[in-house]
Write an enzyme that holds these catalytic residues in place. Sequence first.
Site, mmCIF file in Angstrom:
data_model
loop_
_atom_site.group_PDB
_atom_site.id
_atom_site.type_symbol
_atom_site.label_atom_id
_atom_site.label_comp_id
_atom_site.label_asym_id
_atom_site.label_seq_id
_atom_site.Cartn_x
_atom_site.Cartn_y
_atom_site.Cartn_z
ATOM 1 N N HIS A 136 0.775 -1.284 0.146
ATOM 2 C CA HIS A 136 0.170 -0.127 0.048
ATOM 3 C C HIS A 136 0.757 1.312 0.213
ATOM 4 C CE1 HIS A 136 0.635 0.499 4.328
ATOM 5 N NE2 HIS A 136 0.760 -0.545 4.417
ATOM 6 N N ASP A 137 0.198 2.617 -0.627
ATOM 7 C CA ASP A 137 0.951 3.615 -0.722
ATOM 8 C C ASP A 137 2.301 3.834 -1.238
ATOM 9 O OD1 ASP A 137 -1.265 4.940 0.799
ATOM 10 O OD2 ASP A 137 -0.673 3.422 2.259
ATOM 11 N N GLY B 182 5.053 -1.240 2.747
ATOM 12 C CA GLY B 182 4.342 -0.059 2.371
ATOM 13 C C GLY B 182 5.161 1.289 2.255
#
Length: 275
Positions: free
Chosen positions: A124-125, A142
């Site tokens: 994520h991100d 992440g």
Amino acid sequence: MTAETFVHPAAVVEAGAQLGAGVHIGPFCHIGAESVVGDSVRMASHVTITGATYIGAGCQIFQNAVLGGAPQSVRHKGGRTTLSIGASCIIREGVTFNVGTDSSTGATTIGSNGFFMAQSHVAHDCVVGDNVTMANGAVLGGHCEVGDFVTFGGLSAVHQFVRIGHHAFIGGLSGVERDVIPYGMVTGDRAKLRGLNVIGIKRSGYSRADLLALRSAYRMLFASGRALADAIPLVAEKYPDSAAIADMLSFLQVSGKRHFTMPAAQDRGGGDDEA
């Protein structure tokens, strides 16, 4: 859908999904309602596209890839977040890309022309540049930032919030817990800087003069015995017109959440690569 788009009868395309022209969806694929699939994307069997995910034109996606899955983060509260994948990526078997988190940027972004081999993972991100290669089993935690033309060897792992500069090379089985300079080559458990990614630099069309200047700058920064803060202005003064060296210095002048990957004591001479 257009007449040129093929969806196998055993695939599921939820209402609301947007499919471009010439898309090919194989058996047992599942395309979620918020997915947008660009022109000429080809999916083999058992591909899952879920969440608010955009797939760029011309991507090839192989069996059991899962793109747009929920972030593996206890801070995510279930808000709408996104995944965007650029054009002409090759995404091999079992690859996983997660959407962003609602506690951070809310977006995971992957550039064009990437090659993501079997079982690689982007969390994520993350922000991943163009022309990135991740070999089998390579994984990003992440919030990582990865520049263009970076190569990750098989089973390498990058800690969350790490920055990887463009044209860097991450050796197989390496554990990267700190930022890696542009053009750098790192290897090892708790990876150390081993010199420059000379092969990658040459393949990208840099001149011999560029390479020699980069090697000299590397030695001034990492093999002179000076602190980085003292060495940076000396390098900038010596190479005021080198865009490549300016990139390296700019990277070093940004304070991220991680320290910089430094050479092991025995490798402070810049490694064994020759220009």
